[in-house]
Design an enzyme around this catalytic site. Sequence first.
Site, PDB file in Angstrom:
ATOM      1  N   TYR A  93     139.321 107.646  -6.451  1.00  0.00           N
ATOM      2  CA  TYR A  93     138.071 107.777  -7.208  1.00  0.00           C
ATOM      3  C   TYR A  93     138.378 107.507  -8.664  1.00  0.00           C
ATOM      4  O   TYR A  93     139.538 107.529  -9.101  1.00  0.00           O
ATOM      5  CB  TYR A  93     137.415 109.152  -7.011  1.00  0.00           C
ATOM      6  CG  TYR A  93     137.999 110.285  -7.817  1.00  0.00           C
ATOM      7  CD1 TYR A  93     137.504 110.601  -9.087  1.00  0.00           C
ATOM      8  CD2 TYR A  93     139.038 111.055  -7.313  1.00  0.00           C
ATOM      9  CE1 TYR A  93     138.030 111.645  -9.823  1.00  0.00           C
ATOM     10  CE2 TYR A  93     139.565 112.100  -8.047  1.00  0.00           C
ATOM     11  CZ  TYR A  93     139.059 112.393  -9.304  1.00  0.00           C
ATOM     12  OH  TYR A  93     139.593 113.430 -10.032  1.00  0.00           O
ATOM     13  N   CYS A  94     137.335 107.210  -9.419  1.00  0.00           N
ATOM     14  CA  CYS A  94     137.475 106.951 -10.858  1.00  0.00           C
ATOM     15  C   CYS A  94     136.266 107.571 -11.552  1.00  0.00           C
ATOM     16  O   CYS A  94     135.845 108.656 -11.179  1.00  0.00           O
ATOM     17  CB  CYS A  94     137.583 105.447 -11.115  1.00  0.00           C
ATOM     18  SG  CYS A  94     136.171 104.495 -10.509  1.00  0.00           S
ATOM     19  N   ARG A  95     135.700 106.920 -12.508  1.00  0.00           N
ATOM     20  CA  ARG A  95     134.526 107.452 -13.194  1.00  0.00           C
ATOM     21  C   ARG A  95     133.247 107.092 -12.440  1.00  0.00           C
ATOM     22  O   ARG A  95     132.404 107.936 -12.205  1.00  0.00           O
ATOM     23  CB  ARG A  95     134.463 106.909 -14.625  1.00  0.00           C
ATOM     24  CG  ARG A  95     133.266 107.390 -15.409  1.00  0.00           C
ATOM     25  CD  ARG A  95     133.220 106.755 -16.810  1.00  0.00           C
ATOM     26  NE  ARG A  95     131.908 106.922 -17.385  1.00  0.00           N
ATOM     27  CZ  ARG A  95     130.875 106.114 -17.167  1.00  0.00           C
ATOM     28  NH1 ARG A  95     131.007 105.073 -16.383  1.00  0.00           N
ATOM     29  NH2 ARG A  95     129.710 106.338 -17.737  1.00  0.00           N
ATOM     30  N   SER A 121     132.325 108.575  -7.175  1.00  0.00           N
ATOM     31  CA  SER A 121     133.372 108.956  -8.107  1.00  0.00           C
ATOM     32  C   SER A 121     133.003 110.159  -8.983  1.00  0.00           C
ATOM     33  O   SER A 121     132.188 110.983  -8.589  1.00  0.00           O
ATOM     34  CB  SER A 121     133.822 107.751  -8.920  1.00  0.00           C
ATOM     35  OG  SER A 121     134.648 106.931  -8.110  1.00  0.00           O
ATOM     36  N   TYR A 122     133.619 110.260 -10.149  1.00  0.00           N
ATOM     37  CA  TYR A 122     133.504 111.477 -10.955  1.00  0.00           C
ATOM     38  C   TYR A 122     132.083 111.714 -11.476  1.00  0.00           C
ATOM     39  O   TYR A 122     131.660 112.860 -11.613  1.00  0.00           O
ATOM     40  CB  TYR A 122     134.513 111.452 -12.101  1.00  0.00           C
ATOM     41  CG  TYR A 122     134.721 112.820 -12.704  1.00  0.00           C
ATOM     42  CD1 TYR A 122     135.277 113.855 -11.960  1.00  0.00           C
ATOM     43  CD2 TYR A 122     134.354 113.087 -14.012  1.00  0.00           C
ATOM     44  CE1 TYR A 122     135.456 115.119 -12.497  1.00  0.00           C
ATOM     45  CE2 TYR A 122     134.537 114.343 -14.557  1.00  0.00           C
ATOM     46  CZ  TYR A 122     135.081 115.356 -13.802  1.00  0.00           C
ATOM     47  OH  TYR A 122     135.252 116.609 -14.340  1.00  0.00           O
TER      48      TYR A 122
END
Length: 196
Positions: A93-95, A121-122
Amino acid sequence: MLRYSRRCFSSSLRRLRQSIWSYESVASHAASPAQKTRLVDVRETDEYAAGAIPSAVNVPLSRLEQLLAMSPEDYERSTGHVKPKHDETVVFYCRSGVRSSKASEIADRLGFKDIGNYKGSYLDWTARAASPDPHAEVASAQASTAGDQISLKEMNEREATRQGEAQAHTLSHDEASESVKNGSELADQGQQSKFS
């Protein structure tokens, strides 16, 4: 020449081996991490330090390919945690889902067999963890280190305290507004009596 271009084109269409993970799947893992599943945050270290999903490890996308290509010993020395094995589930996951998709491609290219991508994601995590969904609150209340987990009862007590403080703040704000309003009315009356 034509045959060569077809071969290149067809090999670039190779299907990426990944599964899309939902918020609920990630929250369940964060609340109770599985032994054979790794949650990997591919944001930069400053983004990770500002907040992350519980149980996630940080391996920035800018270093991911280099680190995943290392031996397990070198990987652990460089990152401080155990390298995922090729047969373990690795969820990225990322932003917002862009870097996690690129991370999935890199892991696929390096031979990882069970790749997950939390596309929300985030941003999705923080939006949902702030919602009144009790499953989300349980997952977000889990500490990022072992042994720091709180019970559901403690979490509910904290939530009740937080709601009480918010209500008290709202009352204070309303009382202050009323006071300002009354002060303005008194000042207006004083101004009028000066001119009478």
